[in-house]
Write a protein that holds these residues in place. Structure first.
Motif, PDB file in Angstrom:
ATOM      1  N   ILE A 289      59.359  -2.401 152.325  1.00 20.12           N
ATOM      2  CA  ILE A 289      58.060  -2.635 152.971  1.00 20.12           C
ATOM      3  C   ILE A 289      57.501  -3.940 152.426  1.00 20.12           C
ATOM      4  CG2 ILE A 289      55.795  -1.651 153.484  1.00 20.12           C
ATOM      5  CD1 ILE A 289      56.909   1.045 152.508  1.00 20.12           C
ATOM      6  N   VAL A 290      57.332  -4.938 153.302  1.00 21.87           N
ATOM      7  CA  VAL A 290      56.895  -6.265 152.876  1.00 21.87           C
ATOM      8  C   VAL A 290      55.825  -6.774 153.846  1.00 21.87           C
ATOM      9  CG1 VAL A 290      57.628  -8.649 152.411  1.00 21.87           C
ATOM     10  CG2 VAL A 290      59.179  -6.754 151.886  1.00 21.87           C
ATOM     11  N   ASN A 291      54.752  -7.354 153.282  1.00 19.67           N
ATOM     12  CA  ASN A 291      53.688  -7.979 154.087  1.00 19.67           C
ATOM     13  C   ASN A 291      53.048  -6.996 155.076  1.00 19.67           C
ATOM     14  OD1 ASN A 291      54.088 -10.471 152.830  1.00 19.67           O
ATOM     15  ND2 ASN A 291      55.622 -11.108 154.329  1.00 19.67           N
ATOM     16  N   CYS A 292      52.699  -5.842 154.588  1.00 17.81           N
ATOM     17  CA  CYS A 292      51.963  -4.860 155.401  1.00 17.81           C
ATOM     18  C   CYS A 292      50.651  -4.554 154.655  1.00 17.81           C
ATOM     19  CB  CYS A 292      52.786  -3.583 155.604  1.00 17.81           C
ATOM     20  SG  CYS A 292      54.341  -3.873 156.499  1.00 17.81           S
ATOM     21  N   PRO A 293      49.669  -5.442 154.757  1.00 14.96           N
ATOM     22  CA  PRO A 293      48.467  -5.361 153.897  1.00 14.96           C
ATOM     23  C   PRO A 293      47.584  -4.147 154.160  1.00 14.96           C
ATOM     24  CG  PRO A 293      48.214  -7.072 155.553  1.00 14.96           C
ATOM     25  CD  PRO A 293      49.635  -6.620 155.641  1.00 14.96           C
ATOM     26  N   GLU A 294      47.649  -3.529 155.357  1.00 11.73           N
ATOM     27  CA  GLU A 294      46.780  -2.395 155.684  1.00 11.73           C
ATOM     28  C   GLU A 294      47.394  -1.058 155.312  1.00 11.73           C
ATOM     29  OE1 GLU A 294      43.617  -2.669 156.713  1.00 11.73           O
ATOM     30  OE2 GLU A 294      43.956  -4.828 156.390  1.00 11.73           O
ATOM     31  N   LEU A 295      48.626  -1.053 154.942  1.00  9.37           N
ATOM     32  CA  LEU A 295      49.287   0.193 154.558  1.00  9.37           C
ATOM     33  C   LEU A 295      48.739   0.657 153.210  1.00  9.37           C
ATOM     34  CD1 LEU A 295      51.535   2.146 155.494  1.00  9.37           C
ATOM     35  CD2 LEU A 295      53.130   0.810 154.108  1.00  9.37           C
ATOM     36  N   GLU A 296      48.195   1.886 153.172  1.00 10.03           N
ATOM     37  CA  GLU A 296      47.474   2.332 151.984  1.00 10.03           C
ATOM     38  C   GLU A 296      48.256   3.296 151.117  1.00 10.03           C
ATOM     39  OE1 GLU A 296      43.639   3.804 152.961  1.00 10.03           O
ATOM     40  OE2 GLU A 296      43.018   1.980 154.020  1.00 10.03           O
TER      41      GLU A 296
ATOM     42  N   GLN B 172      64.643  11.672 141.922  1.00 10.22           N
ATOM     43  CA  GLN B 172      65.690  11.635 140.908  1.00 10.22           C
ATOM     44  C   GLN B 172      66.899  10.791 141.325  1.00 10.22           C
ATOM     45  OE1 GLN B 172      65.345  13.019 137.708  1.00 10.22           O
ATOM     46  NE2 GLN B 172      63.274  12.949 138.590  1.00 10.22           N
ATOM     47  N   ALA B 173      66.943  10.358 142.602  1.00  8.02           N
ATOM     48  CA  ALA B 173      68.037   9.487 143.049  1.00  8.02           C
ATOM     49  C   ALA B 173      67.661   8.011 142.972  1.00  8.02           C
ATOM     50  CB  ALA B 173      68.434   9.839 144.484  1.00  8.02           C
ATOM     51  N   LEU B 174      66.370   7.715 142.704  1.00  9.21           N
ATOM     52  CA  LEU B 174      65.908   6.329 142.719  1.00  9.21           C
ATOM     53  C   LEU B 174      66.478   5.550 141.530  1.00  9.21           C
ATOM     54  CD1 LEU B 174      64.038   4.469 144.400  1.00  9.21           C
ATOM     55  CD2 LEU B 174      62.255   4.923 142.704  1.00  9.21           C
ATOM     56  N   THR B 175      67.219   4.481 141.819  1.00  8.58           N
ATOM     57  CA  THR B 175      67.830   3.661 140.765  1.00  8.58           C
ATOM     58  C   THR B 175      67.379   2.201 140.818  1.00  8.58           C
ATOM     59  OG1 THR B 175      69.753   3.242 142.190  1.00  8.58           O
ATOM     60  CG2 THR B 175      69.899   5.097 140.637  1.00  8.58           C
ATOM     61  N   HIS B 176      66.933   1.712 141.982  1.00  8.23           N
ATOM     62  CA  HIS B 176      66.550   0.306 142.137  1.00  8.23           C
ATOM     63  C   HIS B 176      65.120   0.224 142.680  1.00  8.23           C
ATOM     64  CE1 HIS B 176      70.876  -0.044 141.863  1.00  8.23           C
ATOM     65  NE2 HIS B 176      70.792  -1.364 141.790  1.00  8.23           N
ATOM     66  N   LEU B 177      64.271  -0.552 141.993  1.00  8.44           N
ATOM     67  CA  LEU B 177      62.898  -0.738 142.443  1.00  8.44           C
ATOM     68  C   LEU B 177      62.532  -2.215 142.358  1.00  8.44           C
ATOM     69  CD1 LEU B 177      60.062   0.351 143.253  1.00  8.44           C
ATOM     70  CD2 LEU B 177      59.587   0.597 140.803  1.00  8.44           C
ATOM     71  N   THR B 178      61.951  -2.748 143.452  1.00  9.95           N
ATOM     72  CA  THR B 178      61.433  -4.121 143.487  1.00  9.95           C
ATOM     73  C   THR B 178      59.947  -4.065 143.826  1.00  9.95           C
ATOM     74  OG1 THR B 178      63.562  -5.021 144.207  1.00  9.95           O
ATOM     75  CG2 THR B 178      61.623  -6.390 144.567  1.00  9.95           C
ATOM     76  N   ILE B 179      59.143  -4.694 142.983  1.00 11.63           N
ATOM     77  CA  ILE B 179      57.687  -4.704 143.156  1.00 11.63           C
ATOM     78  C   ILE B 179      57.197  -6.146 143.141  1.00 11.63           C
ATOM     79  CG2 ILE B 179      55.507  -4.167 141.993  1.00 11.63           C
ATOM     80  CD1 ILE B 179      56.568  -1.725 143.182  1.00 11.63           C
ATOM     81  N   GLY B 180      56.306  -6.509 144.067  1.00  7.35           N
ATOM     82  CA  GLY B 180      55.744  -7.852 144.071  1.00  7.35           C
ATOM     83  C   GLY B 180      54.470  -7.928 144.888  1.00  7.35           C
ATOM     84  N   ASP B 181      53.561  -8.821 144.508  1.00  9.04           N
ATOM     85  CA  ASP B 181      52.311  -9.017 145.265  1.00  9.04           C
ATOM     86  C   ASP B 181      51.800 -10.419 144.972  1.00  9.04           C
ATOM     87  OD1 ASP B 181      50.048  -8.825 146.736  1.00  9.04           O
ATOM     88  OD2 ASP B 181      49.167  -7.149 145.629  1.00  9.04           O
TER      89      ASP B 181
ATOM     90  N   LYS C 195      56.445  -5.189 148.576  1.00  4.61           N
ATOM     91  CA  LYS C 195      55.956  -6.526 148.236  1.00  4.61           C
ATOM     92  C   LYS C 195      54.837  -6.928 149.191  1.00  4.61           C
ATOM     93  CE  LYS C 195      57.364 -11.230 147.147  1.00  4.61           C
ATOM     94  NZ  LYS C 195      58.451 -12.206 147.012  1.00  4.61           N
ATOM     95  N   ASN C 196      53.818  -7.539 148.611  1.00  7.18           N
ATOM     96  CA  ASN C 196      52.676  -8.055 149.386  1.00  7.18           C
ATOM     97  C   ASN C 196      52.048  -6.972 150.251  1.00  7.18           C
ATOM     98  OD1 ASN C 196      53.276 -10.491 148.224  1.00  7.18           O
ATOM     99  ND2 ASN C 196      54.264 -11.360 150.027  1.00  7.18           N
ATOM    100  N   CYS C 197      51.882  -5.815 149.688  1.00  6.92           N
ATOM    101  CA  CYS C 197      51.172  -4.698 150.326  1.00  6.92           C
ATOM    102  C   CYS C 197      50.070  -4.281 149.348  1.00  6.92           C
ATOM    103  CB  CYS C 197      52.119  -3.526 150.613  1.00  6.92           C
ATOM    104  SG  CYS C 197      53.534  -3.963 151.649  1.00  6.92           S
TER     105      CYS C 197
END
Length: 1258
Positions: free
Chosen positions: A1106-1113, A1148-1157, A1130-1132
């Motif tokens: 999910i990238v550049n979706c500023p209204e998603l809460e 418990q399956a989550l192994t990769h996370l990318t966060i950015g703003d 990113k950019n949400c």
């Protein structure tokens, strides 16, 4: 432990090399003039002979006696030391010889190559080294008596149980296709000329199932009815003609016959086979002696027509000698067939339903480990037969093949036999390949040059090139199924089966080592050959220093040095005095090479390709043993050593794509040169093209660049290309604009190559006409021609006369206005024009207006084999002079030809059609065979619709439409029901074709900037839809389902929505897609919510972006799917502000996370304690401009974290005081200026916090 006979055979080959060196004329003559005690060398030879005499006995006894094995290891180590010493003496002899020659030529000059200052001191040092080796060998030789080793005891392979014709068909899987193919061969009478005998070879590596396949067809009922008599003979290693003949005789006659005379046996067999149709199976044949086969086959020639012999063998050489029809190559089994076979042997009924853990280990680890080899599958299944202990299954899954005894496993004995029967000269070559990792794809030439550098290639008495000898070695290993052609590589590459690789690793023992971070083994002093796989840490790299006698330093990827500094590499490399092979390819920090490289006297192979090297030190000229110098793609390289011509053994010099380099003078003195990738003609007093005259042995490809600097046509003629018979490819190029077209013409005229040439590339030529030799039919070998940027040429050469030409590219010939009869030839040749041409490309011919058709008589036409035709950027072209029919054409592409008005020819076999920006071209007829169409422009779409209407049947599967500004509707039923892919771009006025005829076929829809009226997309309209990608749709507001009910879109695996400014909702009733694995939502500025019930309705989702979706809460109330393994946000801003409610800990399956703003006012600390799941292995902080600190408690909870990436966090001042998680193996920091300084290696304030991490990139 498995038997270790093969290790000693490897040693036998090494000792033979030493004997050859000791007898070398160069060494003998050189030492005759020295004060070295000659008796020492004689004693050395005698000592080596004494241990060689008992070598065979030691090779057998090491199986039972580990002390004997250790004795062999010590002997091999001493043999390596002796070879290093003899190589040093040989090098001294060569340098002395070169020095003497130079002194005679110019007594006034003092060379900088030189020998040791004090010859007396040199003699003394040499004697000391010989005495040290003798002392070691004497000690080893004395132990042979203590160990009871005897002379004359020959090495024998272990006895194997002979095969029989019986087979249990219920235990055979995956061979139905092979069985049917063989039955067809056996039940068909073949015309094999005057010889009635038909021999069918089954060829494959050991353990692949050749015998089983032969047994299957041998016992087939149709075979029993078809043949009068049958016989099965297990030939095995010893090709005993009398025994084989007697075995067949006993099978075809009811009477006993024990006569041992071959003559009587053959006469009787001839009488018994006379007039009968017979089937004989000769199983496991190793004989490569043609005469033996001729003798044994004489009686077989008297059988009835239709008689057959099946031969099973590992060797293509055997198959060539015996076979009369093409070989039947037996491939490996697929994973599912392997599993069925494994299950059958592990459990009698093959039922694992009550043992899911064992099934997982068996399917995912043990069976995959076997890589499709039935013998390995069957053996490991048998070892675990009815064993329910999980621990034992895990032990077997982690074991190597040599961990099993011969009684437990047949795998190693079967493979070892292939090694046992290798000639001694091939054993070292094969064992060396163990330094490659499993599944590594290697090229023939690359490996041959490495073998040559290691002195593995035996000098031929018939003056063969060393490279040709290496090719023969390589072909023999392919023939014996030890090398296999790779099915995945674009280029012609080879691989070793995993179990064959295990065999190579087993026989090479500690002498070959592969260094990689995942490998816990440590390099040892005995290691001689080293490969590096992937980036390695400083600590691991520094361990190489332990191997002080290393001969091979071979990084296998350009990333091998990513984690190392220039100083670290130099520190280790310069300690290695005995290197033969040094590769530093891809070493980006390497700008200068130390002068001390000239002290690497043994060096034969130096690869600095893709590095940042600017100049080579002059000391490289002292490397008189150097054979291969690879400087390709060194974009900063400007200069080669001025005395490079002193490297008289140089055979391969590659400077391709290193176009700044200045060629050294006197390169013509490199008489041994086989490869010269590029020759750059110098200006004024620079290197002249006449230097090429003496290089008569050049092979392969040569590029002649900067030909504008050639002084005269006389110089180009003196280059003597016409006599370079082995040259296969020639590229000639000029740079800049010419001021003398005649001069360019004369120069090219003088560069007449030999008629053996296969490939020609002419670029930047300034003449108005091409020379007469270009297009002459005497160049009957030429297969590829490219003519580009020859802007003053006004006509094309008669290339139609070239009988073997297959590929032709013509680009940017701006002076050509028309193409006509001159292009096809004068018509005097009996060969039709372009008889072999398969690929024809014209590109960017700015003045070209007409292509006149060629009329030929006698039936047939031009371009009979043309498969691919492409014409692009020829905007003035109006007519196509193509024949009325192109019978072989499968691909037709015409781009940007705005004035082209011709109709297209008939193309009955066309598969791919691409027409863009050629609005005047009319598509009258659509071939029924076409599978893919790409078409652009309003006129093009209209003509396509018309052609589709006329088409009675169509196989169209893929349709791409672009750049149509017309308002067009596809009539109902126009698009065929075979269509699977629909891609439409930049067609705003087009109406989306929701045709019922497409409902059952469409699998992929890709739309971009089209259908301006499309506000909603009925996502369930195409039930087989697998991929849906929607981009730049200004009006799209929602995805919908047609009847308002929640249907399972069970085929959908990917959904992407990006740059849709009005998109606001997914189906209101629920978005159910149980097979969806990837969901990407980018730049949907007013989207406020993700699909509801994602946890239940998207159970297979692995990736969410999910990238550049500023209204998603927020995420859905019931959370994200538990299957999710990768998440990118990113950019949400609103969603990120609400991150504490994400409940990621439940994933418990989550192994990769990318966060950015990248927005202002974002988070200042991350990750908060308890925010992220402990299962996370990779975390990427991708742009947090307000981030000031990392939360140490949140990070410390990530106990599985292996990779951490921090991008664009300019306010991040420092790392946490406590160390980062100990599990981290990779850290990358970029765009964090303050942090960069604090993390500098060894000196930064935060260095101690990260120094434990293996891979660090800042």
């Amino acid at each position: 432990m498995a038997a270790e006979l093969v290790g000693g055979a490897f040693l036998s080959a090494s000792l033979q090399v030493l004997f050859d060196r000791l007898a070398s004329r160069d060494i003998v003559d050189y030492l005759r003039g020295k004060k070295v005690n000659h008796r020492l060398l004689k004693k050395l030879k005698i000592m080596l002979l004494s241990v060689t005499a008992v070598l065979s006995d030691a090779e057998e006894k090491q199986i039972r006696n580990p002390i004997v094995k250790e004795w062999l290891d010590e002997l091999e180590d001493a043999a390596y030391d002796a070879d290093d010493l003899l190589d040093e003496i040989t090098t001294d002899a060569l340098q002395f010889k070169l020095e003497a020659a130079r002194s005679r030529n110019d007594a006034s000059k003092v060379s900088d190559i030189g020998l040791p200052i004090s010859l007396n001191r040199y003699d003394l040092e040499m004697e000391t080294k010989i005495e040290e080796i003798l002392e070691s060998l004497e000690f080893i030789a004395k132990q042979k008596d203590v160990l009871g080793l005897k002379e004359g005891v020959g090495e024998k392979p272990s006895t194997r149980i002979p095969t029989t014709s019986l087979v249990e068909e219920t235990e055979v899987y995956g061979r139905d296709v092979d069985k049917e193919a063989l039955l067809k061969l056996l039940l068909t009478c073949h015309d094999v000329g005057s010889n009635k005998l038909c021999v069918i070879p089954i060829v494959g590596m050991g353990g692949v199932g050749k015998t089983t396949l032969a047994q299957l067809v041998y016992n087939n009922e149709e075979i029993n009815d078809y043949f009068d008599v049958k016989s099965w003979v297990c030939v095995s290693e010893e090709f005993d003609i009398c025994r084989v003949t007697r075995t067949i005789l006993r099978a075809v006659t009811p009477h006993s016959y024990d006569n041992k005379e071959l003559d009587s046996l053959q006469i009787r067999l001839k009488e018994e086979l006379m007039g009968k149709r017979f089937l004989i199976v000769l199983d496991d044949v190793w004989n490569e002696n043609y005469i033996n086969w001729e003798i044994i086959s004489k009686p077989f020639k008297h059988g009835d027509r239709g008689s057959k012999i099946i031969v099973t063998t590992r060797s293509e050489s055997v198959a060539r000698i015996m076979g009369t029809v093409p070989n039947h190559y037996l491939d490996h089994l697929n994973d599912e067939d392997c599993w069925q076979l494994f299950a059958k042997h592990a459990f009698d009924n093959g039922d694992f339903s009550s043992h899911p853990t064992l099934e997982t280990i068996g399917r995912e680890v043990i069976v995959k480990k076997c890589k499709g080899l039935p013998l390995a599958v069957k053996t490991l299944g048998g070892l675990l037969h009815s064993n329910l202990e999980v621990g034992e299954w895990e032990r077997i899954s982690k074991s190597e093949i040599w961990d099993f005894s011969d009684n437990e496993s047949n795998i190693l004995p079967a493979l070892r036999l292939s090694y046992h029967y290798l000639p001694s000269y091939l054993k070292r070559c094969f064992a060396f390949c163990s330094i490659f990792p499993k599944d590594y794809e290697f090229k023939r030439q690359e490996l041959v040059l490495l073998w040559m550098a290691e002195n593995f290639l035996q000098q031929s008495k018939r003056s063969k090139r060393m490279e040709d000898i290496g090719d023969e070695y390589f072909n023999e290993l392919v023939s014996r199924s030890l090398f296999q052609r790779s099915s995945s590589a674009k280029e012609c590459c080879f691989v070793m089966h995993d179990l064959v690789h295990d065999l190579a690793k087993y026989v090479s023992r500690e002498y070959c080592f592969t260094l990689e971070d995942g490998n816990s083994e440590e390099i040892v002093m005995k290691t001689r050959h080293l490969a590096i796989v992937g980036p390695v840490s400083s600590k691991r790299f520094d361990s190489i220093s332990e191997a002080i006698h290393l001969r091979t330093f071979l990084p296998l990827s350009i990333s091998s040095f990513d984690l190392l500094s220039h100083e670290e590499v130099n520190h280790v490399i310069l300690k290695m005095r005995y290197l033969r092979v040094l590769r530093l390819s891809g070493c980006k920090f390497l700008q200068h090479f130390p002068e001390s490289v000239g002290d690497m006297r043994h060096l034969r192979y130096l690869d600095l390709s893709r590095s940042s090297i600017k100049t080579l030190p002059e000391s490289v000229s002292r490397l008189c043993n150097l054979q291969t110098l690879n400087l390709s793609k060194c974009c900063n390289l400007t200069k080669l050593p001025k005395d490079l011509h002193h490297v008289i053994n140089l055979r391969h010099l590659d400077i391709s794509e290193s176009n700044k380099v200045e060629m050294p003078r006197h390169i013509s003195k490199l008489k041994s040169l086989q490869t010269l990738s590029t020759f750059i003609v110098g200006k004024d007093k620079g290197t002249k093209i006449t230097e090429l005259r003496e290089l008569s042995d050049l092979q392969g490809t040569v590029s002649l660049m900067n030909l504008q600097n050639v002084d005269s046509s006389k110089d180009s003629l003196e280059a003597n290309l016409m006599n370079k018979k082995c040259l296969e490819a020639l590229m000639v190029s000029w740079t800049g604009d010419t001021d003398d077209s005649k001069h360019d013409r004369d120069v090219l005229d003088g560069l007449l190559p030999h008629t053996n040439l296969k490939k020609l590339d002419i670029c930047g030529y300034g003449g108005t006409r091409f020379p007469n030799w270009l297009g002459d039919h005497s160049f009957f070998n030429i297969m590829y021609i490219k003519l580009s940027r020859c802007k003053y040429c006004n006509c094309l050469p008669p290339l139609g006369q070239l009988p073997s030409l297959q590929t032709l590219h013509i680009e940017r010939l701006d002076g050509v206005v028309t193409v006509g009869a001159e292009f096809y030839g004068n018509g005097s040749s009996a060969i039709k024009p372009f008889a072999s041409l398969e690929i024809l490309h014209f590109h960017s011919m700015s003045a070209w207006t007409e292509w006149f058709q060629m009329q030929i008589g006698g039936g047939g036409g031009v371009f009979p084999k043309l498969q691919q035709l492409k014409i692009s950027d020829c905007n003035n072209l109006s007519t196509l002079g193509l024949p009325h029919c192109l019978p072989s054409l499968t691909s037709l592409t015409i781009y940007t030809c705005q004035n082209l008005v011709s109709s297209l020819p008939r193309t009955p076999n066309l598969r791919k059609l691409e027409l863009e920006e050629c609005e005047k071209l009319h598509l009258q007829e659509l071939p029924q065979t076409v599978e893919s169409i790409r078409i652009g422009g309003g006129h093009g779409v209209e003509s396509l619709i018309e052609a589709l209407r006329k088409s009675q049947t169509c196989l169209l599967q893929s349709l791409h439409i672009c750049n149509c500004s017309s308002s067009i509707t596809f009539p109902s039923g126009c698009l065929p029901s075979t269509l699977k892919e629909l891609e439409i771009k930049n067609c705003k006025k087009l109406e989306f074709p929701l045709h019922h005829s497409l409902k059952t076929s469409i699998e992929k829809v890709d739309i971009s900037n089209s259908f301006s009226l499309l506000e909603s997309f009925p996502i369930d309209f195409f039930p087989k839809l697998n991929i849906l990608d929607i981009k730049w749709q200004e009006s799209l507001e929602s995805l919908t389902v047609s009847d308002g009910l929640c249907h399972d879109l069970m085929s959908l695996s990917y959904l992407g929505i990006s740059n849709c400014p009005k998109f606001i909702s997914f189906p209101q009733v629920g978005f159910c897609a149980t097979s969806l694995t990837r969901l990407s939502i980018y730049t949907c500025k007013i989207l406020k919510a993700l699909p509801e019930q994602m946890n239940n309705l998207l159970p297979s989702l692995h990736y969410l972006g999910i990238v550049n979706c500023p209204e998603l809460e927020s995420f859905p109330e019931d959370g994200l799917p538990s299957s999710l393994s990768k998440l990118r946000v990113k950019n949400c801003s609103k969603l990120l502000a609400n991150r504490t409610n994400w409940n990621l800990q439940t994933l418990q399956a989550l192994t990769h996370l990318t966060i950015g703003d990248e927005n202002e006012g974002g988070m200042e600390t991350f990750p908060e304690e308890g925010l992220l799941p402990t299962t996370l292995t990779h975390l990427c902080i991708d742009g947090l401009p307000c981030l000031k600190s990392l939360d140490v408690k949140g990070l410390q909870q990530l106990t599985c974290l292996k990779g951490l990436i921090i991008y664009s966090c300019p306010l991040l001042l420092k790392l946490p005081e406590q160390r980062l998680p100990t599990s981290l193996v990779s850290l990358r920091i970029c765009g964090c200026h303050i942090l960069k300084e604090r993390c500098q290696r060894d000196k930064g304030e935060d260095w101690n916090k990260i120094s434990h991490i293996s891979r660090i990139e800042i």
